[in-house]
Design a protein around this motif. Structure first.
Motif, PDB file in Angstrom:
ATOM      1  N   LEU A  31      46.702  22.301 -18.601  1.00 13.36           N
ATOM      2  CA  LEU A  31      46.083  21.199 -19.319  1.00 13.36           C
ATOM      3  C   LEU A  31      44.619  21.047 -18.901  1.00 13.36           C
ATOM      4  O   LEU A  31      43.727  20.875 -19.723  1.00 13.36           O
ATOM      5  N   TRP A  32      44.385  21.147 -17.592  1.00 10.38           N
ATOM      6  CA  TRP A  32      43.053  20.924 -17.041  1.00 10.38           C
ATOM      7  C   TRP A  32      42.147  22.111 -17.365  1.00 10.38           C
ATOM      8  O   TRP A  32      41.005  21.944 -17.798  1.00 10.38           O
ATOM      9  N   ASN A  86      42.178  24.146 -19.731  1.00  6.60           N
ATOM     10  CA  ASN A  86      41.858  24.362 -21.133  1.00  6.60           C
ATOM     11  C   ASN A  86      41.001  23.270 -21.743  1.00  6.60           C
ATOM     12  O   ASN A  86      40.859  23.207 -22.951  1.00  6.60           O
ATOM     13  N   ARG A  87      40.495  22.411 -20.897  1.00  9.33           N
ATOM     14  CA  ARG A  87      39.766  21.314 -21.535  1.00  9.33           C
ATOM     15  C   ARG A  87      38.426  21.793 -22.085  1.00  9.33           C
ATOM     16  O   ARG A  87      37.856  21.174 -22.963  1.00  9.33           O
ATOM     17  N   LEU A 101      42.049  19.166 -30.015  1.00 11.54           N
ATOM     18  CA  LEU A 101      43.117  18.181 -29.868  1.00 11.54           C
ATOM     19  C   LEU A 101      42.493  16.815 -29.583  1.00 11.54           C
ATOM     20  O   LEU A 101      41.530  16.737 -28.834  1.00 11.54           O
ATOM     21  N   PRO A 102      43.040  15.738 -30.171  1.00 10.44           N
ATOM     22  CA  PRO A 102      42.492  14.419 -29.819  1.00 10.44           C
ATOM     23  C   PRO A 102      42.660  14.141 -28.322  1.00 10.44           C
ATOM     24  O   PRO A 102      43.636  14.550 -27.724  1.00 10.44           O
ATOM     25  N   LYS A 103      41.692  13.440 -27.783  1.00  8.67           N
ATOM     26  CA  LYS A 103      41.710  13.216 -26.345  1.00  8.67           C
ATOM     27  C   LYS A 103      42.895  12.354 -25.909  1.00  8.67           C
ATOM     28  O   LYS A 103      43.457  12.556 -24.846  1.00  8.67           O
ATOM     29  N   TRP A 104      43.286  11.370 -26.769  1.00  9.57           N
ATOM     30  CA  TRP A 104      44.401  10.500 -26.362  1.00  9.57           C
ATOM     31  C   TRP A 104      45.671  11.312 -26.198  1.00  9.57           C
ATOM     32  O   TRP A 104      46.581  10.952 -25.449  1.00  9.57           O
ATOM     33  N   TRP A 105      45.728  12.419 -26.938  1.00  9.44           N
ATOM     34  CA  TRP A 105      46.897  13.280 -26.833  1.00  9.44           C
ATOM     35  C   TRP A 105      46.950  13.906 -25.430  1.00  9.44           C
ATOM     36  O   TRP A 105      47.982  13.971 -24.785  1.00  9.44           O
ATOM     37  N   PHE A 106      45.759  14.350 -24.974  1.00 10.57           N
ATOM     38  CA  PHE A 106      45.621  14.897 -23.635  1.00 10.57           C
ATOM     39  C   PHE A 106      46.062  13.872 -22.586  1.00 10.57           C
ATOM     40  O   PHE A 106      46.797  14.161 -21.648  1.00 10.57           O
TER      41      PHE A 106
END
Lengths: 296, 477
Positions: free
Chosen positions: A24-25, A27-28, A57-62
């Motif tokens: 996750l981190w 791939n930002r 991807l929307p940030k809130w999704w992250f």
């Protein structure tokens, strides 16, 4: 669980969570060549002329992903999940079951308490109580006595007010609590074939059924000397021995010539099992009221 | 084949970093009035009132609509539904889906734009935002300026009102699952011997606050993100569009070339179309798209840009409808074809299914009966001169009242009912009543004879059920 497997699971679980967080981190951000002002490209996937944008991807999704990771870690601390770690809340499904069982037990005691305080005569007129009584009967008694309590071959009818061991409230409670045992000895050897045939005709005559009058007279002699010990001189039976009344055309086994002569020749052994250990006193109380109500 | 990496890069192509997680940009919508806003408002008021008031309505001493999960029954107006009626719910959902298909084929995603709770609540929240913080430009300014008492006051008022509406929504929603009077009175704990006593189950309070939170987050913060990234309908409704579906479109032929002009100027002389490029259609859009770029998956067909554009057209004294609900065919040929097999197919399917559902509910019996032969040792019993069979009659009372039932026997033999003890069976109860059926030995002809058992409610002969079973007897010699 051995220490190895416990460690194995712990390491595997935590490594997987760490990997998820890392992916996750990592791939930002990506490196990209080209003009900053160009439009978002498509992925190149085309189906029926429909293309797919390669939008970020929307940030809130992250953040939602981060929340699930944090939730997972908190869960693993509170609940068992990491090998043999018991969790801070000390939760087990057995404990949960215990709590539910205690609650059910309390509910049960509370609801039966009301009925235990009522007399059996009162209960037999209470529809709610009788519904519970019926259900108890269906679960515990109907197997032998039939759903309608009408009895079966060898199992007495409980609805006809004819009782082998007495039909008072006390008798019924005693029968259910301690069970009953009754034994009719075999008479074939003692009174001989002729005796058996004659007694059978006499027993048929007692209930007014079709019989050979001459043989019945001879049968009465045998009856008075042997059978009357338990069934009584008037053949009306005895509660003490559990000997049935033979004059009312009500039969525990069927009332035909063949069956009666078989009973006389080979005897009968009958047992009602005690329910004391299976049902509690309050259930027996309610069940007695139901059975009491059947013949009223 | 050449590898792309082997190609020399132009000097304009520099390496840069792109953020893969896109921060969402806040959408500031402009307030607009017009026909579609009025339509939404007047269509929405009865729906909203219905949602808010339904749990308070009482029919037959129970809430008019209550999904009583813990007791496994759904009270809907005059009927109570039981778990065995679940098939009806499946039917209802299928019908609702087909209705959505029908509407989408006809007028596009109007469900999304006009009736979907996500949109309705979002627009209520935007209205409150507008009320507390002013219109678009004021809001942008307010968000940019540093915190001062006025900003704090305005923001507090907005979030306070948002939370209030969220709570009303959450409580009302949970009110469909727990009688709402109980639920609300339970929020005020009573004190008993120094102990706080909550009358509402903890679960109900949890769900109320969860739905409050979700309403607040959804309508206040997530808004169009739900439609864009979460809602499955949004994605599949698009495939139902055909060339004659009416949806919000920009009349490119009339509008282009867009450009600013004075109202007094003749656009044709300047070589301009009717679009004055005021960007109002973009400013009012709740999903932040430019409708002039053509239809996009984000578009929820809410008609806000239609109203915005019409108000400008009125000012310019141009005919309305530069942006309007129209079909591809209409833009191309000037005519929308309503008589198309797809639309009529959907309509017929919906009508047939609705008919079946109404028929089923209308003919639904509030009495469920199962007759079982008693599972005793013998299939029949000899009792003196009679043969007896025992049956268990499972009665499921699905009516809203307690009933006692009469049992009638019918068939080729002279059946007599014995030992039947009528019991009052309360609403929702499943009770199995034993009965004994007796036939004289002399009447019996076959080992097995049909027996018809009819159960009738004592106080209402209309509540009845009939079951067929068999009467077993010894072999006839």
């Amino acid at each position: 669980m051995t220490t190895f497997w416990s460690l194995w699971i712990t390491v595997l679980t935590l490594t997987c969570i760490a990997l998820c967080a890392w992916i996750l981190w990592a791939n930002r951000k990506i490196e990209k060549h080209g003009d900053a002002n160009e439009e978002v490209k498509t992925t190149g996937h085309v189906y029926d002329g429909i293309e797919e944008y390669n939008n970020p991807l929307p940030k809130w999704w992250f953040y939602l992903f981060l929340v699930t990771i944090v939730f997972g870690l908190i869960y693993l601390v509170l609940y068992p999940g990491l090998g043999s770690w018991k969790g801070l809340l000390n939760w087990t499904s057995v404990n949960e079951l215990k709590v539910d069982q205690e609650k059910a037990r309390a509910d049960y005691v509370n609801s039966y308490d009301v009925y235990s305080k009522m007399s059996i005569e009162e209960l037999s007129k209470n529809d709610e109580a009788m519904k519970i009584g019926f259900r108890l009967f269906a679960n515990n008694c109907a197997v032998c006595h039939g759903s309608d309590a009408g009895g079966n071959y060898g199992f007495p009818n409980l609805t006809d007010d004819d009782w082998l061991h007495g039909g008072t409230v006390e008798n019924i409670v005693a029968t259910i609590t301690h069970g009953r045992y009754a034994n009719m000895p075999p008479w074939g050897e003692v009174i001989g074939d002729k005796g058996v045939a004659n007694v059978t005709e006499y027993v048929l005559s007692l209930s007014g059924l079709e019989h050979d009058a001459a043989k019945a007279v001879e049968g009465k002699v045998v009856f008075d000397t042997t059978c009357s010990a338990c069934h009584g001189m008037d053949a009306k039976g005895s509660i003490a021995f559990g000997a049935p009344n033979l004059t009312d055309d009500i039969w525990l086994y069927e009332g035909d010539r063949e069956t009666i002569s078989k009973t006389v020749r080979y005897g009968r052994v009958n047992r009602m099992p005690a329910q004391k250990e299976l049902l509690r006193d309050d259930k027996i109380h309610l069940l007695s009221a139901y059975i009491y109500s059947l013949s009223r | 084949m050449t590898q792309p990496s082997e190609q020399p890069e132009s000097s304009a192509n520099e390496i840069r970093y792109v953020n893969l997680y896109e921060p969402s940009s806040k959408i500031y919508t402009r307030k607009v009035q017009g026909f579609y806003q009025r339509l939404r408002r007047y269509a929405g008021i009865p729906l909203m009132l219905g949602f808010l008031l339904m749990p308070w309505l009482v029919i037959d001493n129970r809430p008019a609509m209550l999904f009583d999960l813990s007791n496994h029954k759904f009270h809907i107006l005059f009927v109570t539904f039981w778990p065995q009626d679940f098939i009806l719910l499946a039917w209802l959902l299928i019908i609702a889906a087909f209705m959505l298909f029908t509407v989408t084929v006809t007028v596009g995603r109007v469900w999304c734009g006009f009736t979907c709770p996500q949109t309705v609540w979002t627009l209520i929240y935007i209205w409150i935002e507008n009320f507390c913080e002013g219109d678009r430009n004021k809001r942008i300014k307010l968000d940019k300026q540093p915190w001062n008492p006025e900003k704090v006051a305005r923001k507090t008022a907005k979030h306070g009102l948002w939370l209030l509406i969220a709570f009303v929504t959450g409580a009302t929603f949970v009110g469909y699952f727990l009688p709402i009077r109980e639920l609300l009175s339970g929020f005020f704990p009573s004190f008993n011997e120094g102990q706080i006593v909550w009358h509402t189950p903890a679960a109900a309070i949890f769900w109320t606050f969860l739905f409050t939170l979700f309403t607040y987050v959804n309508a206040g913060w997530l808004r169009e993100q739900v439609c864009k990234h979460m809602c499955p309908y949004a994605r599949f409704q698009g495939v139902m569009y055909d060339h004659d579906t009416l949806y919000v479109q920009y009349d490119k032929a009339r509008g282009e070339t867009r450009g600013a002009r004075k109202p007094t100027e003749d656009p044709k002389a300047k070589g301009l179309g009717d679009c004055v490029d005021c960007s109002w259609c973009v400013q009012v859009c709740p999903v932040d798209i430019d409708i002039r770029d053509g239809t996009q998956f984000e578009c929820i067909n809410c008609g806000l840009c239609v109203d915005a554009c019409n108000s400008i057209m009125d000012k310019m004294n141009y005919p309305r409808g530069l942006i309007r609900f129209t079909s591809e065919d209409e833009l191309a040929t000037g005519r929308t074809n309503f008589f198309r097999p797809r639309l009529f197919g959907y309509l017929i399917i919906v009508l047939v299914m609705l008919g079946v559902l109404v028929y089923t509910i209308y003919n639904r019996s509030p009495l469920g009966v199962d007759v079982l032969r008693d599972r005793s040792a013998r299939m029949y019993r000899v009792q003196g001169k009679d043969i007896e069979n025992v049956y268990k009659i499972n009665i499921n009372n699905m009516d809203r009242a307690t009933h006692t039932y009469t049992i009638e026997l019918d068939g080729d033999l002279p059946y007599t009912l014995k030992n039947y003890r009528p019991m009052p069976i309360i609403e929702g109860e499943v009770f199995s009543l034993p009965i004994r059926v007796s036939v004289p030995k002399t009447a019996i002809q076959h080992e097995s004879t049909d027996l018809i058992i009819r159960i009738i409610a004592d106080d209402n002969p209309a509540i009845t059920a009939t079951e067929k079973t068999v009467f077993m007897a010894p072999q006839q010699r």
